[in-house]
Design a protein around this motif. Structure first.
Motif, PDB file in Angstrom:
ATOM      1  N   MET A  29      69.978 -63.984  35.436  1.00 22.28           N
ATOM      2  CA  MET A  29      71.715 -63.451  35.314  1.00 22.28           C
ATOM      3  C   MET A  29      72.924 -63.790  34.709  1.00 22.28           C
ATOM      4  O   MET A  29      73.828 -63.217  34.668  1.00 22.28           O
ATOM      5  CB  MET A  29      71.646 -62.299  37.037  1.00 22.28           C
ATOM      6  CG  MET A  29      72.242 -63.721  37.711  1.00 22.28           C
ATOM      7  SD  MET A  29      74.366 -64.118  37.576  1.00 22.28           S
ATOM      8  CE  MET A  29      74.524 -65.376  38.178  1.00 22.28           C
ATOM      9  N   THR A  33      75.759 -61.624  33.341  1.00 20.64           N
ATOM     10  CA  THR A  33      77.347 -61.368  33.533  1.00 20.64           C
ATOM     11  C   THR A  33      78.248 -61.680  33.300  1.00 20.64           C
ATOM     12  O   THR A  33      79.266 -61.398  34.093  1.00 20.64           O
ATOM     13  CB  THR A  33      76.120 -61.386  35.094  1.00 20.64           C
ATOM     14  OG1 THR A  33      75.199 -61.581  35.700  1.00 20.64           O
ATOM     15  CG2 THR A  33      77.851 -62.331  36.846  1.00 20.64           C
ATOM     16  N   SER A  51      79.290 -61.413  42.717  1.00 22.73           N
ATOM     17  CA  SER A  51      77.817 -61.058  42.331  1.00 22.73           C
ATOM     18  C   SER A  51      77.354 -61.189  43.137  1.00 22.73           C
ATOM     19  O   SER A  51      75.477 -60.811  44.018  1.00 22.73           O
ATOM     20  CB  SER A  51      76.908 -61.757  40.544  1.00 22.73           C
ATOM     21  OG  SER A  51      77.266 -62.522  40.733  1.00 22.73           O
ATOM     22  N   GLY A  71      74.460 -58.311  39.209  1.00 22.70           N
ATOM     23  CA  GLY A  71      75.143 -58.296  37.938  1.00 22.70           C
ATOM     24  C   GLY A  71      76.366 -57.741  37.904  1.00 22.70           C
ATOM     25  O   GLY A  71      76.786 -56.713  37.916  1.00 22.70           O
ATOM     26  N   SER A  73      78.106 -54.853  35.362  1.00 25.13           N
ATOM     27  CA  SER A  73      77.373 -54.418  34.349  1.00 25.13           C
ATOM     28  C   SER A  73      78.417 -53.410  32.946  1.00 25.13           C
ATOM     29  O   SER A  73      79.548 -54.187  33.253  1.00 25.13           O
ATOM     30  CB  SER A  73      78.047 -52.773  35.090  1.00 25.13           C
ATOM     31  OG  SER A  73      77.849 -51.339  34.298  1.00 25.13           O
ATOM     32  N   TYR A 301      69.960 -55.882  37.581  1.00 29.14           N
ATOM     33  CA  TYR A 301      69.990 -56.380  36.969  1.00 29.14           C
ATOM     34  C   TYR A 301      68.074 -56.400  35.604  1.00 29.14           C
ATOM     35  O   TYR A 301      67.519 -56.589  37.041  1.00 29.14           O
ATOM     36  CB  TYR A 301      70.420 -57.922  36.324  1.00 29.14           C
ATOM     37  CG  TYR A 301      71.865 -58.224  35.995  1.00 29.14           C
ATOM     38  CD1 TYR A 301      72.832 -56.768  35.588  1.00 29.14           C
ATOM     39  CD2 TYR A 301      71.782 -58.980  35.327  1.00 29.14           C
ATOM     40  CE1 TYR A 301      73.788 -56.946  35.549  1.00 29.14           C
ATOM     41  CE2 TYR A 301      72.954 -59.518  34.837  1.00 29.14           C
ATOM     42  CZ  TYR A 301      73.857 -58.312  34.751  1.00 29.14           C
ATOM     43  OH  TYR A 301      75.212 -58.428  34.438  1.00 29.14           O
TER      44      TYR A 301
END
Length: 448
Positions: A29, A33, A51, A71, A73, A301
């Protein structure tokens, strides 16, 4: 009796396996992120912090039954930039906070109304098509990361990027298919490490370790509590913040799609247990908290769902430890900077696999539900969803008198639009029973 081939949510792997499994989720992620705050002018360390905290809250609210990592958006990038430039970052973050409250309100409605109505509007032909769209619509992002570099503001094809991403992807695939035991559970981590080391040996100029050397060992994230508090007391800021809040209705469709994918990966109905209302509430609380302290809104995610699908390790402890690591790393400047040095082609190489796995889950649902594509109704619905979704169809609202200030830069993305289109077509076309698939008919006959 079939042998169990997964680690369930309530199970905890051995300590020696737990840390690598959690780091794998963190790596999966990380790139996306931290990219959102970089693009919007927010602090990447704060995004890591929110997050991690948001994921822990999500696990708590969903009773530890939904092992999703949250995470940053991407849907909020445009609105945050627009509002920040015109009204200040505090107002933009207030809008993010309000979008989280939209989730909370919708969660309360869903809890009251139940989810039985979803069975009527989301038959397998629609759900499976949306899942395929979620995976393949991200393919452009993955391929761009894997094959291109930015030169003078322009994205151009790079043979070096292709070389690195191919090495990363091949190692990831071989690790997933050829390795056995614990190493078969961490193919993404193995692929990223191999891609990183390969880049260091072949193209060291792509990894700048100077920032790691000069970074502080301990550094606090740049929280924006004062800016948000000021916006909370300014009536004009509330009006401007409403430009961002409606974006929540777009990401709601994305959230629903991710929940459907996770349900398919885990082979259980997560809509009912822990329930859509709990997952919406968890996402909303995480988004509101992120807006309050200076991070971008949270979302489930696709990368991490892909990790779940490949490894079949659903342990909430693994996800929780990944979240704790993200929080710790947000306060460690050197580790944050080190993670930032992971080359984009490396992340692109593993993303190709992760997003493809999500699309494959949709194809699996077609097969298991026995959706009949000789039926024109099913074929048309699937075709409409796939083309509008994968084709990147977007609707933007701009420059319309009174609504301009509210709708400027608000975009309905391809996933939301294709989902809405599929639902409408299913509801208006005759022969709804065919959309449920032959497996549903056989089940009903058995019950009868």
């Amino acid at each position: 009796m079939s042998q169990k081939n997964f680690v369930d949510v309530h199970e905890t792997p051995a300590v020696s396996k737990l840390l690598p499994l959690s780091i794998q989720h963190l790596f999966a992620m990380f790139g996306a992120t931290v990219l959102v705050p970089i693009l919007t002018g927010l602090d990447p360390a704060t995004a890591l912090f929110t997050s991690g905290v948001g994921t822990l809250l999500f696990l708590l609210i969903t009773k530890g039954k939904l092992p999703n990592y949250l995470g940053s958006s991407f849907a909020f990038i445009g609105p945050i930039i627009t509002v920040s430039q015109a009204y200040g970052v505090g107002t933009a973050l207030l809008g993010c906070l309000l979008s989280g409250l939209v989730y909370v309100i919708v969660a309360a409605i869903v809890q009251k109304a139940g989810v039985k109505w979803l069975d009527r509007v989301l038959p397998p032909v629609v759900i499976a098509s949306v899942i395929v769209v979620i995976g393949l619509s991200l393919s452009v992002v993955a391929v761009d990361m894997a094959t291109k570099v930015t030169v003078d503001g322009q994205s151009v094809m790079s043979l070096t990027s292709i070389e690195i991403s191919l090495v990363t992807m091949i190692v990831t695939v071989l690790a997933a298919v050829m390795l056995r035991g614990f190493f078969a559970l961490i193919p993404i981590l193995i692929g990223i490490i191999a891609g990183y080391l390969y880049t260091l040996m072949r193209h060291p100029e792509l990894i700048d370790l100077n920032k790691v050397a000069t970074a502080e060992i301990i550094s606090a994230p740049d929280f924006k509590l004062k800016e948000v508090a000021f916006a909370l007391g300014d009536p004009s800021a509330w009006v401007a913040a409403l430009i961002i809040a409606p974006v929540a209705f777009v990401t709601l469709a994305e959230h629903l799609g991710h929940l459907l994918v996770t349900s398919r990966v885990m082979d259980r109905d997560l809509m009912k247990d822990p329930g859509l209302h709990r997952s919406l509430l968890g996402d909303g609380v995480a988004t509101a908290l992120a807006g309050l302290i200076g991070g971008p809104p949270a979302t489930t995610y696709g990368e991490n769902i892909g990790v779940l699908a490949i490894t079949r390790v659903f342990s909430r402890t693994v996800i929780a430890l990944a979240a704790v690591l993200a929080i710790l790393f947000s306060f460690c400047g050197k580790i944050s900077e080190l993670l930032m040095t992971i080359p984009t082609p490396v992340l692109g190489g593993v993303s190709i696999i992760l997003f493809g796995i999500i699309a494959a889950q949709g194809l699996r649902m077609y097969v298991e539900s026995k959706v009949d594509f000789s039926n024109k109704r099913n074929m048309i619905i699937a075709a409409a969803i796939l083309v509008t979704g994968i084709g990147g169809y977007k609707i933007s609202f701009e420059g319309v008198s009174f609504w301009q200030s509210f709708l400027h830069n608000l975009t309905i993305d391809n996933i939301a639009f294709s989902t809405f289109l599929g639902i409408v077509l299913h509801l208006i076309l005759p022969g709804k029973e065919s959309a449920m698939g032959e497996a549903h008919r056989e089940e009903q006959k058995h019950i009868a």
